[in-house]
Scaffold this motif. Structure first.
Motif, PDB file in Angstrom:
ATOM      1  N   SER A 766     -12.319  44.606  60.303  1.00 33.96           N
ATOM      2  CA  SER A 766     -10.970  44.465  60.842  1.00 33.96           C
ATOM      3  C   SER A 766     -10.827  43.034  61.365  1.00 33.96           C
ATOM      4  O   SER A 766     -11.495  42.642  62.317  1.00 33.96           O
ATOM      5  N   ILE A 767      -9.980  42.232  60.702  1.00 31.52           N
ATOM      6  CA  ILE A 767      -9.798  40.832  61.072  1.00 31.52           C
ATOM      7  C   ILE A 767      -8.435  40.674  61.731  1.00 31.52           C
ATOM      8  O   ILE A 767      -7.407  41.093  61.184  1.00 31.52           O
ATOM      9  N   HIS A 768      -8.418  40.052  62.893  1.00 26.23           N
ATOM     10  CA  HIS A 768      -7.189  39.875  63.660  1.00 26.23           C
ATOM     11  C   HIS A 768      -6.809  38.401  63.659  1.00 26.23           C
ATOM     12  O   HIS A 768      -7.606  37.540  64.055  1.00 26.23           O
ATOM     13  N   VAL A 769      -5.593  38.101  63.208  1.00 28.11           N
ATOM     14  CA  VAL A 769      -5.078  36.728  63.196  1.00 28.11           C
ATOM     15  C   VAL A 769      -3.948  36.649  64.216  1.00 28.11           C
ATOM     16  O   VAL A 769      -2.913  37.291  64.063  1.00 28.11           O
ATOM     17  N   GLU A 770      -4.165  35.850  65.257  1.00 28.49           N
ATOM     18  CA  GLU A 770      -3.201  35.744  66.352  1.00 28.49           C
ATOM     19  C   GLU A 770      -2.658  34.315  66.436  1.00 28.49           C
ATOM     20  O   GLU A 770      -3.419  33.349  66.560  1.00 28.49           O
ATOM     21  N   GLU A 771      -1.336  34.184  66.331  1.00 28.49           N
ATOM     22  CA  GLU A 771      -0.725  32.858  66.464  1.00 28.49           C
ATOM     23  C   GLU A 771      -0.865  32.381  67.901  1.00 28.49           C
ATOM     24  O   GLU A 771      -0.635  33.132  68.859  1.00 28.49           O
ATOM     25  N   ILE A 772      -1.267  31.135  68.079  1.00 30.62           N
ATOM     26  CA  ILE A 772      -1.415  30.564  69.421  1.00 30.62           C
ATOM     27  C   ILE A 772      -0.042  30.152  69.928  1.00 30.62           C
ATOM     28  O   ILE A 772       0.682  29.389  69.283  1.00 30.62           O
ATOM     29  N   GLU A 773       0.291  30.664  71.090  1.00 31.85           N
ATOM     30  CA  GLU A 773       1.613  30.443  71.662  1.00 31.85           C
ATOM     31  C   GLU A 773       1.900  28.950  71.821  1.00 31.85           C
ATOM     32  O   GLU A 773       1.057  28.175  72.258  1.00 31.85           O
ATOM     33  N   GLY A 774       3.100  28.572  71.422  1.00 30.25           N
ATOM     34  CA  GLY A 774       3.517  27.182  71.566  1.00 30.25           C
ATOM     35  C   GLY A 774       3.114  26.280  70.421  1.00 30.25           C
ATOM     36  O   GLY A 774       3.409  25.079  70.439  1.00 30.25           O
ATOM     37  N   SER A 775       2.439  26.819  69.405  1.00 30.57           N
ATOM     38  CA  SER A 775       1.956  25.979  68.293  1.00 30.57           C
ATOM     39  C   SER A 775       2.975  25.850  67.170  1.00 30.57           C
ATOM     40  O   SER A 775       2.722  25.130  66.199  1.00 30.57           O
ATOM     41  N   GLY A 776       4.097  26.550  67.274  1.00 24.65           N
ATOM     42  CA  GLY A 776       5.087  26.485  66.217  1.00 24.65           C
ATOM     43  C   GLY A 776       4.596  27.090  64.914  1.00 24.65           C
ATOM     44  O   GLY A 776       5.003  26.662  63.833  1.00 24.65           O
ATOM     45  N   GLY A 777       3.730  28.061  65.021  1.00 21.41           N
ATOM     46  CA  GLY A 777       3.216  28.717  63.819  1.00 21.41           C
ATOM     47  C   GLY A 777       2.165  27.921  63.085  1.00 21.41           C
ATOM     48  O   GLY A 777       1.879  28.190  61.916  1.00 21.41           O
ATOM     49  N   SER A 778       1.530  26.929  63.774  1.00 25.07           N
ATOM     50  CA  SER A 778       0.571  26.068  63.091  1.00 25.07           C
ATOM     51  C   SER A 778      -0.873  26.289  63.521  1.00 25.07           C
ATOM     52  O   SER A 778      -1.784  25.750  62.896  1.00 25.07           O
ATOM     53  N   ARG A 779      -1.096  27.074  64.586  1.00 22.45           N
ATOM     54  CA  ARG A 779      -2.467  27.299  65.061  1.00 22.45           C
ATOM     55  C   ARG A 779      -2.693  28.782  65.280  1.00 22.45           C
ATOM     56  O   ARG A 779      -1.804  29.508  65.767  1.00 22.45           O
ATOM     57  N   PHE A 780      -3.919  29.226  64.938  1.00 25.71           N
ATOM     58  CA  PHE A 780      -4.224  30.650  64.977  1.00 25.71           C
ATOM     59  C   PHE A 780      -5.636  30.874  65.503  1.00 25.71           C
ATOM     60  O   PHE A 780      -6.541  30.066  65.259  1.00 25.71           O
ATOM     61  N   ARG A 781      -5.790  31.980  66.219  1.00 20.33           N
ATOM     62  CA  ARG A 781      -7.112  32.426  66.659  1.00 20.33           C
ATOM     63  C   ARG A 781      -7.484  33.631  65.798  1.00 20.33           C
ATOM     64  O   ARG A 781      -6.747  34.612  65.705  1.00 20.33           O
ATOM     65  N   VAL A 782      -8.661  33.545  65.148  1.00 15.92           N
ATOM     66  CA  VAL A 782      -9.085  34.575  64.200  1.00 15.92           C
ATOM     67  C   VAL A 782     -10.328  35.249  64.745  1.00 15.92           C
ATOM     68  O   VAL A 782     -11.305  34.579  65.111  1.00 15.92           O
ATOM     69  N   SER A 783     -10.308  36.579  64.804  1.00 12.52           N
ATOM     70  CA  SER A 783     -11.455  37.328  65.311  1.00 12.52           C
ATOM     71  C   SER A 783     -11.704  38.537  64.420  1.00 12.52           C
ATOM     72  O   SER A 783     -10.858  38.914  63.603  1.00 12.52           O
ATOM     73  N   ALA A 784     -12.897  39.152  64.583  1.00 10.86           N
ATOM     74  CA  ALA A 784     -13.270  40.274  63.715  1.00 10.86           C
ATOM     75  C   ALA A 784     -14.024  41.325  64.506  1.00 10.86           C
ATOM     76  O   ALA A 784     -14.692  41.029  65.514  1.00 10.86           O
ATOM     77  N   SER A 785     -13.942  42.565  64.026  1.00 11.50           N
ATOM     78  CA  SER A 785     -14.604  43.693  64.678  1.00 11.50           C
ATOM     79  C   SER A 785     -16.081  43.767  64.342  1.00 11.50           C
ATOM     80  O   SER A 785     -16.876  44.339  65.098  1.00 11.50           O
ATOM     81  N   ARG A 786     -16.460  43.240  63.192  1.00 13.66           N
ATOM     82  CA  ARG A 786     -17.849  43.169  62.758  1.00 13.66           C
ATOM     83  C   ARG A 786     -17.975  41.921  61.878  1.00 13.66           C
ATOM     84  O   ARG A 786     -16.977  41.256  61.617  1.00 13.66           O
ATOM     85  N   LEU A 787     -19.167  41.609  61.455  1.00  8.16           N
ATOM     86  CA  LEU A 787     -19.316  40.409  60.643  1.00  8.16           C
ATOM     87  C   LEU A 787     -18.359  40.448  59.447  1.00  8.16           C
ATOM     88  O   LEU A 787     -18.342  41.416  58.692  1.00  8.16           O
ATOM     89  N   ALA A 788     -17.590  39.377  59.314  1.00 12.30           N
ATOM     90  CA  ALA A 788     -16.701  39.221  58.166  1.00 12.30           C
ATOM     91  C   ALA A 788     -17.212  38.023  57.375  1.00 12.30           C
ATOM     92  O   ALA A 788     -17.212  36.901  57.868  1.00 12.30           O
ATOM     93  N   PRO A 810     -18.361  38.862  65.377  1.00  6.34           N
ATOM     94  CA  PRO A 810     -17.693  39.512  66.511  1.00  6.34           C
ATOM     95  C   PRO A 810     -18.030  38.814  67.826  1.00  6.34           C
ATOM     96  O   PRO A 810     -19.180  38.425  68.064  1.00  6.34           O
ATOM     97  N   GLY A 811     -17.025  38.619  68.647  1.00  8.75           N
ATOM     98  CA  GLY A 811     -17.232  37.953  69.930  1.00  8.75           C
ATOM     99  C   GLY A 811     -17.222  36.443  69.853  1.00  8.75           C
ATOM    100  O   GLY A 811     -17.335  35.755  70.874  1.00  8.75           O
ATOM    101  N   ARG A 812     -17.104  35.900  68.660  1.00  5.33           N
ATOM    102  CA  ARG A 812     -17.049  34.450  68.478  1.00  5.33           C
ATOM    103  C   ARG A 812     -15.808  34.088  67.653  1.00  5.33           C
ATOM    104  O   ARG A 812     -15.898  33.768  66.469  1.00  5.33           O
ATOM    105  N   PRO A 813     -14.618  34.166  68.250  1.00  7.19           N
ATOM    106  CA  PRO A 813     -13.397  33.855  67.501  1.00  7.19           C
ATOM    107  C   PRO A 813     -13.362  32.395  67.063  1.00  7.19           C
ATOM    108  O   PRO A 813     -14.010  31.534  67.656  1.00  7.19           O
ATOM    109  N   VAL A 814     -12.618  32.141  66.030  1.00  7.30           N
ATOM    110  CA  VAL A 814     -12.464  30.795  65.472  1.00  7.30           C
ATOM    111  C   VAL A 814     -10.995  30.399  65.542  1.00  7.30           C
ATOM    112  O   VAL A 814     -10.117  31.202  65.224  1.00  7.30           O
ATOM    113  N   THR A 815     -10.734  29.189  65.986  1.00 10.14           N
ATOM    114  CA  THR A 815      -9.366  28.660  66.022  1.00 10.14           C
ATOM    115  C   THR A 815      -9.164  27.727  64.837  1.00 10.14           C
ATOM    116  O   THR A 815      -9.973  26.824  64.593  1.00 10.14           O
ATOM    117  N   VAL A 816      -8.091  27.967  64.078  1.00 11.83           N
ATOM    118  CA  VAL A 816      -7.786  27.144  62.911  1.00 11.83           C
ATOM    119  C   VAL A 816      -6.370  26.611  63.024  1.00 11.83           C
ATOM    120  O   VAL A 816      -5.508  27.207  63.688  1.00 11.83           O
TER     121      VAL A 816
END
Length: 852
Positions: A766-788, A810-816
């Motif tokens: 389960s991969i969660h892609v969350e837009e970072i507030e204030g980025s205008g849709g250009s930055r995202f925090r990506v996390s996963a429930s298990r190794l992806a 899991p537990g180590r989100p990545v910002t892109v």
């Protein structure tokens, strides 16, 4: 000087009373036919096969233009054709001007006596390249090798005629490109006029450049309508340098030495600024005539270093006294129809190279001498250029007319390009020395066996005349100080069997194709390493939406007619499948196969790149095949025809970082290497963790780490028994490593599995892609429930992510970040990505959902 571009053109098939149709210049007959609705999209489906009639027809182009009043009054008026493809007869107002026979040359004709104030009629008849060159083959009496010439597809059987035309070799087909033998006006046509005096060329010859001073010479070619005294002034960085000269009628060369104290040097990407310096030359005659010209160059010293050492002979580039590890790829033309490549497409390619931490591109010898904008962008972004002459994988004729044509071609292009600081090497050809292997009876590609001893000697003598005499002479005369290399790959010009390169050569450059063509395992990339690897590669398919540009849903099958038509390497699809069965789990469907083919390619290239870099300074260059595509196709490219980055390009971005932490899985464990391409030394702490696929830390370790500038070091070797607790399974753990500076900043990171992908306990995550507030849709925090594994982010808008195809713990989100190249922009800028989705290998594989 006054110059106008000849605009409105029409065209039609020659010898027919057909209506004239609108033409676009620069362009070619194929694209003009397409725009006028006469043919279907050449790249779609199997349309290529139905369009082979075009190259057997003569075509004519016509333009009507007025001359500016001041041009009619000038002393000299010329028509300048920057690119005619290829066999062209040109008339103006019914009078013959010239016959062209080389796509790569600039053609000029004096027209003052023919020019009218209005209604000038310019006509160009392009003779069929096929009909022009078939008689040359007949006259020669035997065929010359031309492995990639797809003559059968062109309806010519085994009559391979590409070698007789000074025309882009890839137009006749290649093992990644279609056969479209074009004709047309592929670069602008200009009407130029001048009176009194003209500067026709300005070359800044760099005699000696260092951080203390640059000793250069302004070499100025001047044309004078009449003799008389003159003053030449060259201005650089606000300072004028003067030369008094007595001009003679006609063409002459003036030279003015210039010394620049503490110059701003041009550096390749990663070593410093790519500083550029402008020079303006002006000639003023006492009779009032004057002209000026401005060029931009980068001040740098560069040489190809081939010194004997304990291992053999080095092969590397030294820039401003610094040994540079070359990181990059081989460039081919961006389109089968080169005039379709816009400045923004060039900008996307060069910025993609810079974004991926490349510092070199090799312009491969089967395409074209690129447009000026390509080299301008390389100059600006610190991308060094290895420039081939346009000869590849063939033997060529050596009659006097052919040699004279090649000589003029070389002079035109070396002269045109010699001010570009990015060009650090001219190379005679691609792969011909090793393919013919004249001094090794059992070597090469088997070409020699088809010829008598007398024919062999004649063919080789023609080869030497071009690549050992004519071309190096042109480089030495016109661009002194820039290295020349006769053929890639090559060990050295020894005139014995030791001349021809092989994968483990301890001298010269290497093309290693054991992986792919010989179906050797990826692991051989770690064993077969030369001093400079200028070609190697592995294929993949483009992504699904790119494939759909040429295929219907019903064609989505590996052996479908359309899919095979867009795979120009005969065994290509089979090889991708064969290697996938070796290294990756089985994909669940065809879209998943497309995705996994990209992961397969990326993993292969990562293994190769990092193996090469770990062997620094023995190995000092890694240029994979290939950067780009000329049409939508399964190929070795790292980004597809539409400029979409494949997984490989994202992997390369990580593996080409100036500071690389490389995790190498060995037979018994993992070795961690630090590679430092910077000039400054590094030190910090290496932090190693063992995690399971749920993100739980099973073990940790820290050791001090350091590397001098330009050094590769083994930091730590971890044996399997050290890594794996008894309670853990080798197919469900991941090793991560981080190099942390004394101030706590992250210098580099790497990860590795203890098993290959085919053995891993992968499952959908389960991969969660969350837009970072204030980025205008250009930055995202990506996390996963298990190794992806190999997380693929997709946007419904064109652009690039700052990272992609990465492993997510899991537990180590990545910002892109998402970035796009806006028209005319000089860099990628933050952009709204629109809808972003994510998937991983666990979603793509078949029958693994229950694992883990």
């Amino acid at each position: 000087m006054t110059s106008i571009v000849i605009g409105s053109w029409t065209f039609r098939a020659a010898g027919r009373e057909e209506a004239w149709m609108e033409a676009k210049v620069p362009g070619c007959v194929h694209t003009d036919l397409l725009r006028n609705g006469n043919i279907e999209d050449p790249f779609y489906g199997t349309n290529e096969h139905r369009l082979q009639w075009i190259d057997k027809q003569d075509w004519e182009y016509a333009a009507e233009f007025d001359a500016a009043a001041e041009q009619l009054d000038d002393d000299f008026v010329q028509l300048v054709f920057e690119g005619l493809d290829t066999y062209a007869d040109v008339t103006l107002n019914g009078s013959r001007l010239l016959s062209a026979d080389n796509m790569f040359r600039i053609w000029k004709a004096e027209v003052k006596g023919l020019l009218k104030e209005s209604g000038n009629k310019l006509h160009i008849r392009f003779r069929s390249p096929v009909n022009e060159d078939l008689p040359k083959l007949e006259r020669l009496g035997y065929a010359l090798p031309a492995t990639n010439d797809q003559s059968e597809l062109g309806g010519l059987g085994d009559k391979r005629i590409s070698v007789f035309a000074r025309k882009a070799p890839y137009h006749y087909g290649w093992d990644w490109g279609p056969r479209f033998v074009t004709s047309g006006i592929w670069r602008p046509v200009r009407l130029e006029s001048w009176s009194g005096v003209r500067i026709s060329d300005l070359f800044i010859r760099q005699d000696a450049v260092s951080a203390e001073a640059a000793e250069v010479t302004a070499v100025v070619t001047v044309e004078a309508a009449a003799s008389g005294p003159s003053t030449m002034v060259v201005t650089v960085e606000g300072r004028e340098h003067r030369l008094e000269a007595e001009l003679e009628t006609g063409v002459q060369t003036l030279e003015l030495p210039i010394r620049i104290e503490q110059p701003r040097l041009w550096w390749s990407r990663g070593l410093g600024e790519a500083s550029l310096t402008e020079f303006q030359a002006r000639v003023d005659k006492q009779d009032g005539a004057a002209d000026s010209r401005t060029v931009r160059t980068g001040l740098r010293s560069v040489r190809l270093v081939r010194d004997r050492d304990e291992a053999g002979t080095s092969f590397y580039f030294e820039l401003n006294g610094v040994a540079v590890f070359a990181k990059g790829a081989n460039h081919i033309p961006n389109d089968s129809f080169v005039s379709e490549v816009t400045e923004d497409r060039y900008r996307h390619e060069i910025l993609s190279a810079a974004e991926a931490n490349m510092n070199m591109l090799r312009i491969w010898g089967g395409g074209i001498y690129e447009q000026d904008i390509f080299y301008d962008l390389c100059d600006e972004h610190g991308i060094m250029v290895w420039q081939d002459f346009m000869f590849a994988c063939s033997m060529y004729p050596g009659d006097e007319a052919f040699l004279d044509n090649v000589r003029a071609e070389a002079e035109d292009n070396v002269r045109r390009l010699r001010n570009h600081p990015s060009i650090v090497l001219w190379c005679g050809n691609n792969e011909i020395d090793s393919a013919w292997a004249h001094y090794d009876e059992n070597g090469g590609w088997g070409w020699k066996k088809d010829y008598t001893p007398e024919q062999r000697e004649s063919i080789w003598a023609d080869y030497e005349a071009i690549f050992h005499k004519l071309l190096p002479d042109a480089v030495e005369r016109l661009s002194p100080g820039i290295g020349y290399w006769p053929s890639s790959p090559l060990i050295s010009l020894t005139e014995d069997a030791g001349q021809h390169a092989y994968p483990e050569s301890a001298a010269g450059d290497v093309h290693y194709w054991g992986v792919w063509h010989a179906v050797e395992p990826f692991e051989n990339y770690k064993l077969k390493i030369g001093r400079f690897i200028s070609e190697y590669g592995f294929q993949s398919f483009p992504e699904y939406r790119s494939v759909r540009s040429f295929a219907e849903e019903a064609d989505m099958e590996l052996l479908s007619t359309v899919m095979l038509a867009h795979q120009k390497n005969g065994a290509g699809n089979r090889l991708i499948k064969e290697y996938m069965d070796m290294y990756l789990p089985e994909p669940k469907d065809f879209p998943a196969f497309l995705y996994e083919s990209q992961i397969l390619q990326a993993e292969a290239m990562k293994m190769a790149i990092e193996a090469h870099r770990r062997r620094r300074p023995y190995c000092m260059g890694t240029l994979y095949w290939q950067m780009n595509d000329c049409w939508p196709v399964a190929s070795w490219a790292g980004m597809d025809y539409f400029g979409r980055w494949k997984a490989m390009h994202y992997y390369a971005k990580r593996s080409f970082r100036d500071v690389l932490l490389s995790a190498d899985r060995t037979g018994t464990g993992i070795d961690l290497h630090l590679v430092n391409d910077l000039q400054a030394s590094l030190q910090g702490t290496l932090k190693v963790s063992l995690l399971d696929f749920s993100g739980l830390t099973l073990a940790e370790r820290e050791v001090p780490a350091a590397a001098a500038g330009g050094q590769s070091r083994l930091l730590l070797s971890l044996a399997g028994e050290e890594l794996l607790p008894e309670s853990a399974a080798s197919d469900s753990v991941l090793v991560t490593a981080e190099l942390v500076a004394e101030d706590g900043s992250l210098l580099a990171a790497a990860s590795a599995f203890l098993e290959g992908d085919r053995q891993l306990a992968l499952a959908p995550a389960s991969i969660h892609v969350e837009e970072i507030e204030g980025s205008g849709g250009s930055r995202f925090r990506v996390s996963a429930s298990r190794l992806a594994r190999a997380v693929w982010l997709q946007s419904d808008r064109e652009g690039i992510f700052s990272d992609n195809f990465f492993d997510l713990v899991p537990g180590r989100p990545v910002t892109v970040a998402f970035k796009a190249l806006k028209p005319g922009a000089v860099r990628y800028e933050a952009a709204d990505a629109g809808r972003v989705t994510a998937s991983s290998m666990g979603d793509a594989v078949k029958a693994l959902a229950a694992k883990g």
